[in-house]
Scaffold this motif. Sequence first.
Motif, PDB file in Angstrom:
ATOM      1  N   LEU A   1       0.979  -1.205  -0.094  1.00 41.79           N
ATOM      2  CA  LEU A   1       0.088  -0.057   0.176  1.00 41.79           C
ATOM      3  C   LEU A   1       0.980   1.201  -0.140  1.00 41.79           C
ATOM      4  O   LEU A   1       1.968   1.127   0.528  1.00 41.79           O
ATOM      5  N   GLN A   2       0.252   2.366  -0.617  1.00 41.65           N
ATOM      6  CA  GLN A   2       1.044   3.620  -0.484  1.00 41.65           C
ATOM      7  C   GLN A   2      -0.187   4.578   0.091  1.00 41.65           C
ATOM      8  O   GLN A   2      -1.241   4.491  -0.345  1.00 41.65           O
ATOM      9  N   VAL A   3       0.350   5.521   1.028  1.00 43.81           N
ATOM     10  CA  VAL A   3      -0.536   6.325   1.362  1.00 43.81           C
ATOM     11  C   VAL A   3       0.097   7.791   1.453  1.00 43.81           C
ATOM     12  O   VAL A   3       1.416   7.812   1.738  1.00 43.81           O
ATOM     13  N   SER A   4      -0.641   9.086   1.105  1.00 42.12           N
ATOM     14  CA  SER A   4       0.072  10.250   1.072  1.00 42.12           C
ATOM     15  C   SER A   4      -0.834  11.267   1.783  1.00 42.12           C
ATOM     16  O   SER A   4      -1.993  11.355   1.368  1.00 42.12           O
ATOM     17  N   SER A   5      -0.421  11.973   2.671  1.00 41.72           N
ATOM     18  CA  SER A   5      -1.051  12.956   3.511  1.00 41.72           C
ATOM     19  C   SER A   5      -1.040  14.269   2.569  1.00 41.72           C
ATOM     20  O   SER A   5      -2.184  14.720   2.556  1.00 41.72           O
ATOM     21  N   SER A   6      -0.155  14.443   1.868  1.00 50.45           N
ATOM     22  CA  SER A   6      -0.165  15.558   0.773  1.00 50.45           C
ATOM     23  C   SER A   6      -1.126  15.645  -0.302  1.00 50.45           C
ATOM     24  O   SER A   6      -1.654  16.619  -0.810  1.00 50.45           O
ATOM     25  N   THR A   7      -1.369  14.461  -0.786  1.00 47.34           N
ATOM     26  CA  THR A   7      -2.531  14.117  -1.969  1.00 47.34           C
ATOM     27  C   THR A   7      -3.921  13.647  -1.260  1.00 47.34           C
ATOM     28  O   THR A   7      -4.726  13.741  -1.930  1.00 47.34           O
TER      29      THR A   7
ATOM     30  N   VAL B   1      -3.900   0.779  -2.629  1.00 40.49           N
ATOM     31  CA  VAL B   1      -3.732  -0.583  -2.117  1.00 40.49           C
ATOM     32  C   VAL B   1      -3.763  -1.679  -3.201  1.00 40.49           C
ATOM     33  O   VAL B   1      -4.651  -1.948  -3.972  1.00 40.49           O
ATOM     34  N   THR B   2      -2.600  -2.588  -2.999  1.00 38.47           N
ATOM     35  CA  THR B   2      -2.530  -3.586  -4.039  1.00 38.47           C
ATOM     36  C   THR B   2      -2.933  -5.019  -3.194  1.00 38.47           C
ATOM     37  O   THR B   2      -2.549  -4.989  -2.147  1.00 38.47           O
ATOM     38  N   LEU B   3      -3.957  -5.717  -3.989  1.00 33.84           N
ATOM     39  CA  LEU B   3      -4.396  -6.861  -3.225  1.00 33.84           C
ATOM     40  C   LEU B   3      -4.315  -7.924  -3.920  1.00 33.84           C
ATOM     41  O   LEU B   3      -4.310  -7.930  -5.070  1.00 33.84           O
TER      42      LEU B   3
END
Length: 72
Positions: free
Chosen positions: A34-40, A45-47
Amino acid sequence: MAEVRRYSVTGMSCTHCENAIREEVGQLPGVTSLQVSSSTGRLEVTLAEPAPRDEQVLAAVDEAGYDATRQP
């Protein structure tokens, strides 16, 4: 076959927020990355099969203290 889902997350403002979401969502069975970005305000999520339902991902984000919606 891997599936990628994208979510819009509200309320994130820092790395701590990102880490809280990573911790909760990363525990779901079937989440391979998973990748999460507070700026964007985005969560990707890759499953793998069996993949969690959207409701499970949204509940995990809620458990971390944030709101999310699935993006097309």
